[in-house]
Write an enzyme that holds these catalytic residues in place. Structure first.
Site, mmCIF file in Angstrom:
data_model
loop_
_atom_site.group_PDB
_atom_site.id
_atom_site.type_symbol
_atom_site.label_atom_id
_atom_site.label_comp_id
_atom_site.label_asym_id
_atom_site.label_seq_id
_atom_site.Cartn_x
_atom_site.Cartn_y
_atom_site.Cartn_z
ATOM 1 N N TYR A 1 -10.146 -2.133 -6.475
ATOM 2 C CA TYR A 1 -9.232 -2.301 -5.347
ATOM 3 C C TYR A 1 -8.218 -3.420 -5.555
ATOM 4 C CZ TYR A 1 -12.737 0.472 -2.810
ATOM 5 O OH TYR A 1 -13.616 1.457 -2.409
ATOM 6 N N PRO B 1 -4.565 -7.087 -0.513
ATOM 7 C CA PRO B 1 -4.464 -7.654 0.837
ATOM 8 C C PRO B 1 -3.230 -8.528 1.051
ATOM 9 C CG PRO B 1 -6.722 -7.775 0.066
ATOM 10 C CD PRO B 1 -5.900 -7.310 -1.112
ATOM 11 N N ASN C 1 1.585 -2.870 6.090
ATOM 12 C CA ASN C 1 0.813 -3.286 7.259
ATOM 13 C C ASN C 1 0.830 -2.160 8.287
ATOM 14 O OD1 ASN C 1 -0.028 -4.386 9.731
ATOM 15 N ND2 ASN C 1 0.753 -6.420 9.213
ATOM 16 N N ARG C 2 -0.332 -1.592 8.572
ATOM 17 C CA ARG C 2 -0.370 -0.434 9.474
ATOM 18 C C ARG C 2 0.125 -0.764 10.886
ATOM 19 N NH1 ARG C 2 -6.129 -1.431 9.018
ATOM 20 N NH2 ARG C 2 -6.269 0.180 7.419
ATOM 21 N N ASN D 1 -4.714 2.913 0.744
ATOM 22 C CA ASN D 1 -6.104 3.177 1.076
ATOM 23 C C ASN D 1 -6.303 3.021 2.585
ATOM 24 O OD1 ASN D 1 -9.029 3.480 0.279
ATOM 25 N ND2 ASN D 1 -9.143 1.470 1.265
ATOM 26 N N GLU D 2 -6.470 4.147 3.271
ATOM 27 C CA GLU D 2 -6.744 4.133 4.712
ATOM 28 C C GLU D 2 -5.696 3.351 5.495
ATOM 29 O OE1 GLU D 2 -10.705 2.884 5.601
ATOM 30 O OE2 GLU D 2 -11.649 4.281 4.214
ATOM 31 N N ASP E 1 -10.856 9.859 6.362
ATOM 32 C CA ASP E 1 -11.607 11.006 6.878
ATOM 33 C C ASP E 1 -11.708 10.978 8.410
ATOM 34 O OD1 ASP E 1 -13.002 13.398 6.612
ATOM 35 O OD2 ASP E 1 -14.950 12.419 6.369
ATOM 36 N N ARG F 1 -6.739 13.560 10.120
ATOM 37 C CA ARG F 1 -6.886 13.879 8.695
ATOM 38 C C ARG F 1 -6.106 15.112 8.268
ATOM 39 N NH1 ARG F 1 -11.165 17.424 7.111
ATOM 40 N NH2 ARG F 1 -11.274 16.194 5.202
ATOM 41 N N GLU G 1 -14.473 7.287 -2.003
ATOM 42 C CA GLU G 1 -15.617 6.478 -1.554
ATOM 43 C C GLU G 1 -16.643 7.422 -0.946
ATOM 44 O OE1 GLU G 1 -14.656 3.497 1.318
ATOM 45 O OE2 GLU G 1 -13.158 2.485 0.057
#
Length: 516
Positions: free
Chosen positions: A82, A111, A116-117, A150-151, A191, A196, A252
């Site tokens: 990561y 990070p 930034n979501r 990632n997510e 997920d 999704r 994952e």
């Protein structure tokens, strides 16, 4: 002389790097042999004992070599990492992984630099850091792929972030292509049942191939304890990927609600049915951390590897034979991309992507301002200290339009300087505050943040910045291309790589010499 030539030839074969992996249709293949490839990996980010500001397991040579022994014992052929520090040297660890037959899937964001979501952008600061990460790793033959996010979008309130991730995907793929590398770049979701389907379609839609993911990853923890393919939810999870146009992997997996984990899902993932859809996956995770998902307990600086009760179960599960798959030359897919999801309450993203960041334009804009922020050199590493700058910008934009540095993902409208760095955008905002206050110098002094007033800016007018010509994208280091690649192209499966040419040449020389 003959012995010397034989020795050179034998040594060349002994140090051979892993074969390049390529994509055709919805499958990964070994570019040299044409055999279908399945990832059999773990997620690798040991943290215990690591005090570095930028954790980097691939720069910890001793820890890397320690863990490779466990990788080989588990039967792995790949790891996902990561976070690394692109300033470090990774040659020794990457070579050791290569020698052990282990590929790397690497996340590009970290990070400290990622979309930034909550308040997403795709800007010059992120682009520069992403390029540096790519530059540091694209030379390694055992780099299998990059993950661009990632997510990032993890629920319906954060869907706008996906537009910026997809813009990053487009620009990093374009950048890689400009360097002569066609390394696959993918995305991994969380997920989430509510969003999704939209995410799956979104990252594989549109007319621009550079803006479509090369593969798709799913972080899923549905399979918990004594369940099967249907009762676990895997049947529903996999359904959207039937006839999907790009490879899918589980980035994952390994629910820990039932201990120890027996990894019975491995048999399903690599079964004849799912192996037609999935390209394998990565168990979360190698090292035991606070979240209790570890296969081993390791500490930086120690050679000790203590196996958890999960370890033998994964070793047994990964010991099963991998599916044979199909040979690349016999595989002729006819699958196309998806239609983009429609805008609605649970999907706030249209089809127009944010623009590619323009470094020269942003520099020009900055040179035209009378009032700018003058932050410390470590501004991007200050954490909560930088919040005051953001709050100041928000307050000003509550009183005046800041569309020039903002974006609307639904309508696909993005300001002329929306892609500039945070320092540059905040500077534009406080300069607008100065203009709105009649150029009163006092309005450039703002409590809680460091500012600087410039009497005579270098650039006479910000209007001149629209015509600035950007420099051609080039690697930020002198890294070389990995050589010929067939990714994204049809192939017979008989791909001759640079190493093969080298060995063939040596062989011809040797045979010719023997005939003399």
């Amino acid at each position: 002389m003959i012995k010397l030539l034989l020795a050179v030839l034998i040594q060349s074969v002994a140090v051979r790097s892993l074969d390049q992996l390529v994509i055709k249709g919805n499958k990964f293949f070994n570019a040299r042999t044409g055999e279908q490839f399945y990832f059999k990996g773990v997620d690798y980010q040991p943290r215990l004992g690591n005090t570095a500001a930028n954790p980097d397991p691939l720069a910890d040579v001793a820890g890397c070599k320690r863990d490779i022994e466990a990788f080989k014992d588990l039967g792995l052929n790949s790891i996902r990492v990561y976070e690394v520090d692109y300033n470090n040297n990774h040659d020794e660890c990457m070579k050791a992984l290569d020698d052990a037959g282990i590929y790397l899937v690497l996340d590009v964001p970290s990070p400290k630099y990622s979309v930034n979501r909550a308040s997403p952008t795709w800007d010059t600061y992120l682009f520069e850091n992403y390029k540096k990460k790519v530059d540091a790793f694209m030379k390694y033959p055992n780099l299998a792929a990059f993950l661009i996010g990632n997510e990032v979008t993890n629920d319906k309130t954060t869907t706008p972030a996906s537009a910026y991730v997809k813009a990053a995907l487009r620009d990093i793929k374009t950048y890689l292509n400009s360097t002569g590398n066609q390394i696959p770049v993918g995305y991994a979701d969380n997920d989430d049942e509510e969003i999704r389907l939209s995410l799956i379609d979104y990252f594989n839609c549109g007319d621009d191939p550079m803006a479509r993911a090369d593969f798709y990853g799913v972080n899923t923890y549905r399979w918990c304890g004594n369940v099967n393919f249907k009762t676990s939810g895997y049947a529903n999870m996999i359904q959207p990927f039937v006839d999907y146009g790009i490879p899918v992997m589980i980035t994952e997996y390994g629910c820990n609600k039932v201990q120890p984990r027996t990894f019975s899902e491995v048999k399903a993932i690599y079964s004849p049915e799912l192996s037609e859809i999935l390209s394998g996956g990565f168990v979360y995770e190698y090292s035991q951390e606070d979240n209790n998902y570890g296969l081993v307990t390791v500490t930086q600086g120690s050679s000790s590897v203590k196996k958890t009760p999960d370890y033998p179960y994964l070793k047994s599960a990964y010991g099963m034979p991998m599916p044979a798959g199909v040979n690349m030359k016999n595989y002729n897919p006819s699958i196309s991309q998806r239609a983009c999801p429609e805008v609605g309450n649970a999907w706030r993203v249209g089809t127009v992507l944010p623009p590619t960041p323009k470094f020269k334009t942003c520099e020009c804009m900055m040179d035209s301002l009378n009032c700018i922020i003058d932050p410390p050199a470590d501004f991007y590493n200050m954490g909560d200290t930088t919040k005051e700058y953001g709050l100041t910008a928000d307050n000003i934009c509550g009183l005046t339009s800041c569309d020039k540095v903002g974006g609307d993902t639904v309508n696909g409208t993005y300001g002329d300087f929306s892609y500039c760095s945070p320092v540059q955008r905040i500077s534009w905002i406080i300069n607008k505050n100065l203009v709105n206050n009649g150029m009163d110098k006092k309005s450039c002094s703002i409590a809680g943040i460091q500012t600087k007033y410039i009497e005579s800016p270098k650039q006479s007018s910000i209007k001149n910045c629209g015509s600035v010509v950007e420099e051609k994208l080039t690697p930020s280091t002198n890294e070389k291309s990995r050589g010929d690649a067939t990714f994204g192209k049809k192939s017979s499966g008989n791909v001759l790589l640079p190493f093969d040419i080298y060995v063939c040449t040596l062989t011809i020389i040797l045979v010719s010499f023997l005939k003399l």
